[in-house]
Design a protein around this motif. Structure first.
Motif, PDB file in Angstrom:
ATOM      1  N   THR A  53       0.801  -1.322   0.048  1.00 15.73           N
ATOM      2  CA  THR A  53      -0.050  -0.043   0.038  1.00 15.73           C
ATOM      3  C   THR A  53       0.711   1.180  -0.072  1.00 15.73           C
ATOM      4  OG1 THR A  53      -0.196  -0.295   2.527  1.00 15.73           O
ATOM      5  CG2 THR A  53      -2.093  -1.041   1.136  1.00 15.73           C
ATOM      6  N   ARG A 389     -10.189  -4.252   0.816  1.00 16.06           N
ATOM      7  CA  ARG A 389      -9.412  -2.998   1.724  1.00 16.06           C
ATOM      8  C   ARG A 389     -10.087  -1.745   1.489  1.00 16.06           C
ATOM      9  NH1 ARG A 389      -3.884  -4.386   2.747  1.00 16.06           N
ATOM     10  NH2 ARG A 389      -3.189  -6.198   1.624  1.00 16.06           N
ATOM     11  N   LEU A 397      -5.383   3.055   2.888  1.00 19.60           N
ATOM     12  CA  LEU A 397      -6.310   1.706   2.982  1.00 19.60           C
ATOM     13  C   LEU A 397      -6.081   0.721   4.162  1.00 19.60           C
ATOM     14  CD1 LEU A 397      -5.212   0.492  -0.701  1.00 19.60           C
ATOM     15  CD2 LEU A 397      -7.443   0.826   0.061  1.00 19.60           C
ATOM     16  N   ARG A 398      -7.264   0.470   4.726  1.00 17.96           N
ATOM     17  CA  ARG A 398      -7.221  -0.407   5.864  1.00 17.96           C
ATOM     18  C   ARG A 398      -6.744  -1.703   5.587  1.00 17.96           C
ATOM     19  NH1 ARG A 398     -11.957   2.731   5.871  1.00 17.96           N
ATOM     20  NH2 ARG A 398     -12.159   4.225   7.270  1.00 17.96           N
ATOM     21  N   ALA A 400      -6.818  -5.616   4.825  1.00 22.02           N
ATOM     22  CA  ALA A 400      -7.709  -6.629   3.996  1.00 22.02           C
ATOM     23  C   ALA A 400      -8.741  -7.466   4.975  1.00 22.02           C
ATOM     24  CB  ALA A 400      -6.740  -7.146   3.203  1.00 22.02           C
ATOM     25  N   ASP A 438     -11.509   1.826  -2.998  1.00 20.68           N
ATOM     26  CA  ASP A 438     -11.293   0.613  -2.275  1.00 20.68           C
ATOM     27  C   ASP A 438     -10.490  -0.240  -3.113  1.00 20.68           C
ATOM     28  OD1 ASP A 438     -12.756   1.660  -0.307  1.00 20.68           O
ATOM     29  OD2 ASP A 438     -14.362   0.377  -0.519  1.00 20.68           O
TER      30      ASP A 438
END
Length: 474
Positions: A53, A389, A397-398, A400, A438
């Motif tokens: 990321t 994500r 991005l968080r 997954a 996303d």
């Protein structure tokens, strides 16, 4: 125009004995999956301990799970060792020096390739044993191979051994003319295996009589016949008991041909007879049927004889060419999975994921992602939606999480259609949880048509850290 001074110059193999990945390889602005402003070495990119990321990467991106690769390589090596067979992994799947290096370190006998172009590539990796699991019928390629073998036995040369197939008298004639007058040392580096096929299948002779005729012709040409080769995947397309029985019969037929070669003295007396098969979808049958010495009856071909009644016993050298197991998949390989059918086996782990960004959610139940036919395999199955994500309020991005209730229903060149199941009563629609920006992770089906779409894959650890960048050379 071709430079005549280059035509006779052998390819110089790498000096790296273990065929390692090349940390000095260069990636840059034109490398798909990376977002770099200037060219950088792989070592330089990895020095930052990046995650997928981070700014160095872009979507779509192919990632390979490092632990899954290690597991698959170790499992294959263990099963081969336990069954007394050798492994020449088919590198056509990924054509990657870095991935083959893992297999070489685990004890691979050599590399299997599908055509002369791939043979030339792996020669530059420094691979000393190469199995061209196909017919070699281009006089130009035969001349190149002869030059390589001649260079390998010259002072200062690097050892080189090559096996090829024949399934026609024309193929034998081409090899015979190409190696006419070659020294015994050069000829010794070339193994010519007779390929046995199935009616309606692809290459390979269709009968034991035809196989014997070709083996006699190879020997008459002064060339070496190690044994017999085949691809059991042509015998069946599934894993029902009836289909597995067809594969079993085919494998036993390979041993019968090998026995016929031994009976006629077509394989040198001081060598085991080689019997080689693919060993991916039907490795369980291959390991159960091919290993073990042959007892060739004095009055017939195949088992049933003994040394006491005039027969002869010959050791069998089994070489399997499994390749797709390395990354496995979430589709075809998972369905065909022979690993649970092998005593002492365990499942392979799917390693490959292609990540793509959500571009649009134009209507309820439909999500469009930036992944297409140029990014994923689609010849057998469409990709499988695995992970989501989500984009946070700061643009990051968080981690997954599982993406349930979504399936891929179509592909364009650069777009993927993700259909989302209707939400249960009282629940928010899943599409309200998937927004542009996303990122979705997709499992693939059939790795052999994935890697040719990529020049670099990111090998990742459990925490998304990129631990290697492996290149492909198609």
């Amino acid at each position: 125009m071709t430079d005549p001074t280059q035509a006779d110059r052998p390819t110089q193999p790498s000096t790296r004995a273990t065929v390692p990945a090349d940390p000095s390889a260069v990636v840059g602005p034109t490398t798909k999956g990376l977002r770099l402003d200037t060219e950088r070495t792989v070592a330089d990119v990895l020095a930052d301990s990046p995650r997928i990321t981070d700014d160095a990467f872009s979507w779509p991106l192919l990632t390979l799970d490092d632990a899954a690769l290690d597991h698959n390589v170790a499992l294959m090596a263990r099963l081969c060792a336990e069954h007394g067979v050798e492994h020449a992994p088919h590198v056509k799947t990924a054509m990657s020096r870095g991935l083959y290096a893992r297999q070489a370190r685990a004890g691979a006998w050599g590399a299997t390739v599908a055509n002369p172009a791939q043979l030339r590539v792996v020669r530059t990796w420094g691979v000393e044993r190469v199995f061209l699991a196909n017919e070699l019928v281009d006089p130009r390629e035969i001349a190149w191979l002869r030059r390589e073998l001649e260079a390998s036995v010259a002072p200062g040369g690097t050892p080189f051994e090559v096996w090829v197939y024949v399934d026609s008298i024309e193929g034998v004639g081409l090899l015979s003319r190409g190696f006419a007058g070659a020294s015994p040392q050069v000829v010794a580096g070339l193994g010519v295996l007779v390929e046995v096929g199935v009616p309606g299948g692809r290459t390979g002779v269709r009968s034991t009589a035809d196989a014997l005729g070709l083996a006699r012709a190879v020997r008459a040409a002064g060339l070496h016949v190690p044994g017999v080769a085949g691809y059991e995947g042509s015998a069946a397309g599934g894993t029902t008991p009836e289909e597995l029985a067809k594969v079993t019969a085919y494998c036993r037929g390979l041993r019968d041909v090998a026995a016929a070669f031994v009976r006629e003295g077509l394989v040198p007396d001081d060598e085991p007879v080689v019997v080689t098969a693919g060993g991916s979808s039907f490795l369980d049958v291959v390991l159960a049927e091919l290993p073990g010495p042959l007892t060739v009856a004095g009055d017939g071909v195949g088992g049933g004889g003994s040394v006491d009644d005039g027969g002869t016993t010959r050791d069998v050298r089994v070489v399997v060419r499994s390749g797709a197991y390395l990354t496995h998949d979430h589709g075809f390989c998972a369905r065909m999975d022979p690993w649970d059918r092998i005593p002492g086996g365990e499942p392979m782990h799917a390693a490959a994921v292609v990540w793509g960004q959500v571009l649009s959610v134009p209507e309820p139940g439909l999500v469009l992602c930036g992944v297409g036919r140029r990014d994923v395999s689609y010849d057998i199955d469409l990709p499988t939606a695995l992970w989501l994500r989500t984009l946070d309020e700061n643009g990051g991005l968080r981690p997954a999480h599982d993406l349930a209730g979504a399936r891929v229903t179509g592909l364009n060149d650069q777009h993927l259609y993700l259909t989302v199941d209707p939400a249960p009563a009282g629940s928010a629609p899943v599409t309200t949880q998937i927004r542009p920006g996303d990122v979705v992770g997709f499992g693939i089906s059939h790795p052999c048509t994935l890697f040719d779409k990529w020049r670099v894959a990111a090998v990742v650890s459990d925490d998304d850290q990129v631990v290697d960048l492996v290149g492909t050379e198609f």
